[in-house]
Design a protein around this motif. Structure first.
Motif, PDB file in Angstrom:
ATOM      1  N   UNK A 108      -2.785 -31.582 -28.485  1.00  0.00           N
ATOM      2  CA  UNK A 108      -2.044 -32.843 -28.473  1.00  0.00           C
ATOM      3  C   UNK A 108      -1.032 -32.819 -27.334  1.00  0.00           C
ATOM      4  N   UNK A 109      -0.856 -33.971 -26.683  1.00  0.00           N
ATOM      5  CA  UNK A 109       0.198 -34.147 -25.690  1.00  0.00           C
ATOM      6  C   UNK A 109       1.038 -35.331 -26.157  1.00  0.00           C
ATOM      7  N   UNK A 110       2.319 -35.077 -26.446  1.00  0.00           N
ATOM      8  CA  UNK A 110       3.235 -36.115 -26.913  1.00  0.00           C
ATOM      9  C   UNK A 110       3.923 -36.770 -25.725  1.00  0.00           C
ATOM     10  N   UNK A 134      -0.918 -27.218 -29.676  1.00  0.00           N
ATOM     11  CA  UNK A 134      -2.298 -26.803 -29.920  1.00  0.00           C
ATOM     12  C   UNK A 134      -2.397 -26.301 -31.358  1.00  0.00           C
ATOM     13  N   UNK A 135      -3.417 -26.776 -32.078  1.00  0.00           N
ATOM     14  CA  UNK A 135      -3.593 -26.413 -33.483  1.00  0.00           C
ATOM     15  C   UNK A 135      -5.064 -26.130 -33.770  1.00  0.00           C
ATOM     16  N   UNK A 136      -5.298 -25.612 -34.964  1.00  0.00           N
ATOM     17  CA  UNK A 136      -6.655 -25.508 -35.491  1.00  0.00           C
ATOM     18  C   UNK A 136      -6.841 -26.633 -36.497  1.00  0.00           C
ATOM     19  N   UNK A 137      -7.939 -27.364 -36.413  1.00  0.00           N
ATOM     20  CA  UNK A 137      -8.272 -28.380 -37.407  1.00  0.00           C
ATOM     21  C   UNK A 137      -9.353 -27.817 -38.338  1.00  0.00           C
ATOM     22  N   UNK A 138      -9.317 -28.246 -39.599  1.00  0.00           N
ATOM     23  CA  UNK A 138     -10.317 -27.830 -40.574  1.00  0.00           C
ATOM     24  C   UNK A 138     -10.598 -29.011 -41.500  1.00  0.00           C
ATOM     25  N   UNK A 139     -11.881 -29.338 -41.656  1.00  0.00           N
ATOM     26  CA  UNK A 139     -12.289 -30.367 -42.624  1.00  0.00           C
ATOM     27  C   UNK A 139     -13.710 -30.075 -43.083  1.00  0.00           C
ATOM     28  N   UNK A 140     -14.338 -31.004 -43.765  1.00  0.00           N
ATOM     29  CA  UNK A 140     -15.669 -30.756 -44.331  1.00  0.00           C
ATOM     30  C   UNK A 140     -16.727 -30.458 -43.282  1.00  0.00           C
ATOM     31  N   UNK A 141     -16.455 -30.836 -42.025  1.00  0.00           N
ATOM     32  CA  UNK A 141     -17.414 -30.595 -40.953  1.00  0.00           C
ATOM     33  C   UNK A 141     -17.274 -29.216 -40.324  1.00  0.00           C
ATOM     34  N   UNK A 142     -16.187 -28.523 -40.632  1.00  0.00           N
ATOM     35  CA  UNK A 142     -15.964 -27.201 -40.056  1.00  0.00           C
ATOM     36  C   UNK A 142     -14.541 -27.050 -39.570  1.00  0.00           C
ATOM     37  N   UNK A 157       7.193 -38.623 -23.843  1.00  0.00           N
ATOM     38  CA  UNK A 157       8.564 -38.109 -23.725  1.00  0.00           C
ATOM     39  C   UNK A 157       9.446 -38.459 -24.914  1.00  0.00           C
ATOM     40  N   UNK A 158       9.153 -39.566 -25.594  1.00  0.00           N
ATOM     41  CA  UNK A 158       9.964 -39.983 -26.744  1.00  0.00           C
ATOM     42  C   UNK A 158       9.485 -39.369 -28.055  1.00  0.00           C
ATOM     43  N   UNK A 159       8.354 -38.692 -28.032  1.00  0.00           N
ATOM     44  CA  UNK A 159       7.705 -38.111 -29.210  1.00  0.00           C
ATOM     45  C   UNK A 159       7.271 -39.176 -30.215  1.00  0.00           C
ATOM     46  N   UNK A 160       7.104 -40.414 -29.734  1.00  0.00           N
ATOM     47  CA  UNK A 160       6.665 -41.498 -30.605  1.00  0.00           C
ATOM     48  C   UNK A 160       5.147 -41.644 -30.647  1.00  0.00           C
ATOM     49  N   UNK A 161       4.451 -41.024 -29.709  1.00  0.00           N
ATOM     50  CA  UNK A 161       2.997 -41.112 -29.717  1.00  0.00           C
ATOM     51  C   UNK A 161       2.400 -39.861 -29.076  1.00  0.00           C
ATOM     52  N   UNK A 162       1.112 -39.659 -29.345  1.00  0.00           N
ATOM     53  CA  UNK A 162       0.402 -38.544 -28.733  1.00  0.00           C
ATOM     54  C   UNK A 162      -1.021 -38.962 -28.390  1.00  0.00           C
ATOM     55  N   UNK A 163      -1.588 -38.272 -27.434  1.00  0.00           N
ATOM     56  CA  UNK A 163      -3.018 -38.329 -27.167  1.00  0.00           C
ATOM     57  C   UNK A 163      -3.506 -36.897 -27.302  1.00  0.00           C
ATOM     58  N   UNK A 164      -4.725 -36.751 -27.704  1.00  0.00           N
ATOM     59  CA  UNK A 164      -5.239 -35.407 -27.880  1.00  0.00           C
ATOM     60  C   UNK A 164      -6.734 -35.348 -27.707  1.00  0.00           C
ATOM     61  N   UNK A 165      -7.225 -34.139 -27.662  1.00  0.00           N
ATOM     62  CA  UNK A 165      -8.657 -33.868 -27.635  1.00  0.00           C
ATOM     63  C   UNK A 165      -8.942 -32.788 -28.657  1.00  0.00           C
ATOM     64  N   UNK A 166      -9.953 -33.037 -29.498  1.00  0.00           N
ATOM     65  CA  UNK A 166     -10.367 -32.005 -30.431  1.00  0.00           C
ATOM     66  C   UNK A 166     -11.698 -31.436 -29.971  1.00  0.00           C
ATOM     67  N   UNK A 167     -11.885 -30.161 -30.292  1.00  0.00           N
ATOM     68  CA  UNK A 167     -13.069 -29.448 -29.842  1.00  0.00           C
ATOM     69  C   UNK A 167     -13.767 -28.805 -31.031  1.00  0.00           C
TER      70      UNK A 167
END
Length: 135
Positions: A102-104, A88-96, A106-116
């Motif tokens: 993120x959920x990686x 879990x992280x904080x995102x910051x860009x021009x929109x706020x 088992x191999x840590x080769x990919x992730x799916x995530x949801x941003x809020x």
């Protein structure tokens, strides 16, 4: 006798190093570049997410291109690992700014995530990534 003592010392040091490597948290293997897609307000945008070590934690950056060609650059900070393969992280860009989970795999080769976004805190938007191999 000195040879046996030296051999024992080398064995103990090697065992300590092996244990220290085993004790690394799962997220220590995450830092790398990932290509994927990030849902922006107008649809999916191709993007890249990079994670790096920041002291004893993770941080990162990301970029994606809006359908009109505008590149959006952002940062990821305050990353924590609440469970195995979950970040879990904080995102910051021009929109706020807001949160992302993120959920990686088992191999840590990919992730799916949801941003809020604070504007719509209960509606998560998709964010995906596949580790860039050979970069």
């Amino acid at each position: 006798m000195a040879v046996k003592t030296a051999a024992l010392l080398v064995t103990l040091v090697a065992a300590g190093v092996a244990r220290a490597e085993e004790a690394k948290p799962w997220w220590a293997l995450v830092p790398d570049s990932y290509d994927g897609a990030i849902f922006s307000g107008r649809g999916y945008a191709q993007g890249a997410t990079e994670f790096h070590r920041d002291g004893a934690a993770l941080a990162g950056s990301y970029a994606f291109v809006e359908p009109d060609g505008t590149q959006i650059d952002g940062t990821l900070d305050r990353c924590v690992a609440p469970a195995p393969n979950n970040l879990a992280c904080r995102w910051t860009d021009r929109y706020g700014s807001g949160s992302v989970a993120f959920v990686f795999d088992e191999t840590l080769l990919s992730f799916t995530g949801l941003w809020f976004s604070p504007k719509v805190p209960k509606q998560g938007m998709p964010w995906t990534g596949q580790r860039r191999i050979g970069s």
